[in-house]
Design a protein around this motif. Structure first.
Motif: not given
Length: 277
Positions: A35-41, A69-77, A89-96
């Motif tokens: 949905x984020x791809x449809x919405x704006x990405x 970027x996905x691994x960084x999203x997990x590691x950031x937690x 959240x930022x890395x999750x958006x970057x991954x998409x």
């Protein structure tokens, strides 16, 4: 797929680039877009992928960046406080965003390949299993507190396994059809729809409470952010981790329910039925 032998302008206009990199049939696929791809990405991604093409990056190289970027999203937690979840959240958006971009690069270069699909799945499967594991560690109080709170890390690991199983079910369908000599199932709502009956009615009801969509990296990181805010507002309740621990406790049974529903929907659809002679 575009013919890689067809000449491409060295400096395409945005319209020329979109015509090849974002054809209508790509965006109209039933399961192709988050949905984020449809919405704006998808509106942003050509401004990322087109420079990457000019820099000479291959589609697989862009997919590699998506995986990281996905691994960084997990590691950031694992970083305490709001800073960690905001980074996640930022890395999750970057991954998409990169997930959109790698396909665009592949279509522009005419280099769509099984290797690219394989790497894409590596990126999503590993990210969406590492994030719940990291959530379990976060719910335990962080890496220094793990030895005293293995129950939370165990719940996080179980959640990761259930999410992986749910993601794998669609791949099981493709493998089963291939082993039976059947063509790939069409990526359409009609092919995925269960036959009329109880499962079809339950599936229609699930649209109003789409909890089965909670387990993508985007949703998981956004919920982690909400949980971290609750942690702050709740103060010392539940070890100062009331929001994060509640999130892990709630996600696990819902994930199990999603797996059961997904399995029943597949079995009740036409995807695994052999063609009538």
């Amino acid at each position: 797929m575009p013919d890689p032998a067809t000449p491409r302008p060295s400096r395409p206009t945005l319209a020329e680039y979109r015509a090849i990199a974002q054809p209508p049939e790509v965006r109209s696929r039933r399961s192709a877009e988050h949905w984020v791809a449809d919405l704006y990405l998808r509106d942003i991604s050509p401004y990322v992928s087109r420079p990457l093409v000019r820099l000479g990056l291959s589609a697989n190289a862009v997919t590699g960046l998506m995986i990281l970027s996905g691994w960084f999203a997990a590691g950031s937690l694992l970083v305490p406080g709001l800073v960690g979840v905001v980074l996640a959240v930022l890395f999750g958006q970057l991954q998409m965003l990169l997930d959109c971009a790698d396909g665009e690069v592949a279509r522009w270069r005419g280099t769509l390949s099984p290797a690219g699909t394989f790497l894409d799945k590596i990126g999503h499967y590993t990210t969406e299993s590492l994030i719940p594991i990291a959530l379990g560690v976060r719910a335990a109080g962080g890496l220094p507190e793990m030895s005293d709170h293995y129950g939370w890390t165990t719940l996080g690991a179980l959640l990761a396994v259930v999410i992986l199983l749910n993601k794998s079910l669609n791949d099981f369908v493709h493998v089963s059809r291939a082993f039976s000599g059947l063509p790939r199932v069409p990526d359409s709502a009609e092919a995925a729809a269960p036959r009329p009956g109880l499962v079809a009615r339950l599936r229609r009801l699930a649209r109003f409470v789409p909890f089965h969509r909670l387990y993508h990296s985007v949703e998981l990181t956004l919920f982690a952010l909400v949980a971290a805010v609750v942690d702050l507002l709740a103060g010392d309740a539940w070890g100062g981790l009331a929001g994060t621990r509640t999130l892990v406790v709630v996600l696990l049974p819902l994930a199990m329910l999603a797996v059961v529903g997904h399995f029943l929907a597949i079995m009740a659809s036409s995807r695994l039925r052999a063609p009538t002679p």
